[in-house]
Write a protein that holds these residues in place. Sequence first.
Motif, PDB file in Angstrom:
ATOM      1  N   ALA A 196     -12.307  -8.103   5.999  1.00  0.00           N
ATOM      2  CA  ALA A 196     -11.457  -7.258   5.159  1.00  0.00           C
ATOM      3  C   ALA A 196     -12.121  -5.911   4.920  1.00  0.00           C
ATOM      4  O   ALA A 196     -11.460  -4.878   4.889  1.00  0.00           O
ATOM      5  N   GLY A 197     -13.439  -5.907   4.765  1.00  0.00           N
ATOM      6  CA  GLY A 197     -14.162  -4.652   4.603  1.00  0.00           C
ATOM      7  C   GLY A 197     -14.073  -3.785   5.844  1.00  0.00           C
ATOM      8  O   GLY A 197     -13.973  -2.568   5.756  1.00  0.00           O
ATOM      9  N   GLY A 198     -14.109  -4.416   7.005  1.00  0.00           N
ATOM     10  CA  GLY A 198     -13.959  -3.679   8.267  1.00  0.00           C
ATOM     11  C   GLY A 198     -12.583  -3.048   8.374  1.00  0.00           C
ATOM     12  O   GLY A 198     -12.442  -1.912   8.834  1.00  0.00           O
ATOM     13  N   LEU A 210      -9.207   1.756   7.976  1.00  0.00           N
ATOM     14  CA  LEU A 210      -8.104   2.441   7.307  1.00  0.00           C
ATOM     15  C   LEU A 210      -8.580   3.755   6.686  1.00  0.00           C
ATOM     16  O   LEU A 210      -7.899   4.780   6.791  1.00  0.00           O
ATOM     17  N   ALA A 211      -9.755   3.733   6.066  1.00  0.00           N
ATOM     18  CA  ALA A 211     -10.306   4.957   5.474  1.00  0.00           C
ATOM     19  C   ALA A 211     -10.603   5.996   6.553  1.00  0.00           C
ATOM     20  O   ALA A 211     -10.322   7.185   6.371  1.00  0.00           O
ATOM     21  N   ALA A 212     -11.132   5.570   7.697  1.00  0.00           N
ATOM     22  CA  ALA A 212     -11.404   6.499   8.797  1.00  0.00           C
ATOM     23  C   ALA A 212     -10.105   7.103   9.327  1.00  0.00           C
ATOM     24  O   ALA A 212     -10.036   8.302   9.620  1.00  0.00           O
ATOM     25  N   ARG A 213      -9.071   6.286   9.421  1.00  0.00           N
ATOM     26  CA  ARG A 213      -7.783   6.801   9.882  1.00  0.00           C
ATOM     27  C   ARG A 213      -7.223   7.820   8.904  1.00  0.00           C
ATOM     28  O   ARG A 213      -6.670   8.841   9.300  1.00  0.00           O
ATOM     29  N   MET A 214      -7.364   7.554   7.608  1.00  0.00           N
ATOM     30  CA  MET A 214      -6.871   8.492   6.592  1.00  0.00           C
ATOM     31  C   MET A 214      -7.624   9.823   6.655  1.00  0.00           C
ATOM     32  O   MET A 214      -7.017  10.887   6.542  1.00  0.00           O
ATOM     33  N   VAL A 215      -8.940   9.773   6.837  1.00  0.00           N
ATOM     34  CA  VAL A 215      -9.732  11.006   6.923  1.00  0.00           C
ATOM     35  C   VAL A 215      -9.308  11.816   8.145  1.00  0.00           C
ATOM     36  O   VAL A 215      -9.118  13.040   8.059  1.00  0.00           O
TER      37      VAL A 215
END
Length: 127
Positions: free
Chosen positions: A14-16, A21-26
């Motif tokens: 889940a952390g991965g 998801l955070a990398a995609r948002m950035v």
Amino acid sequence: MASSSRKPRPAIAAGGQARALAARMVTLQADAGMTIAMRMPILLRGALGDSHGQREAASAVSEKMSAVMESGFAASQAAVMFWWGVALNPLAAVDFAEEAAKLAHSTLEPFSKRTRANAARLTGRKR
């Protein structure tokens, strides 16, 4: 008691998903910022009567409308697939964090695809 067909996933999975998801948002935010910065002069010329700027504005609006529609359909499909999986296998262990990340990824894909293409087109870089 019936055993689950799904194996419980570690919290690291889940952390991965959250990191991806955070990398995609950035990346999406960087491409969107670049697109906005490159489009502003074109749109300003369009407001002053330039036909290229007016076409760019019309293109921006139609891209956003189609991205919203595509994103809504993708989110609906991901949610339906999740609930069908739960309904057809109610004893399965469900990782809600992973499923939420899948839903978010499918929702963001139409926007990230278009912003990446627009940033590449407007800056002249290769994809």
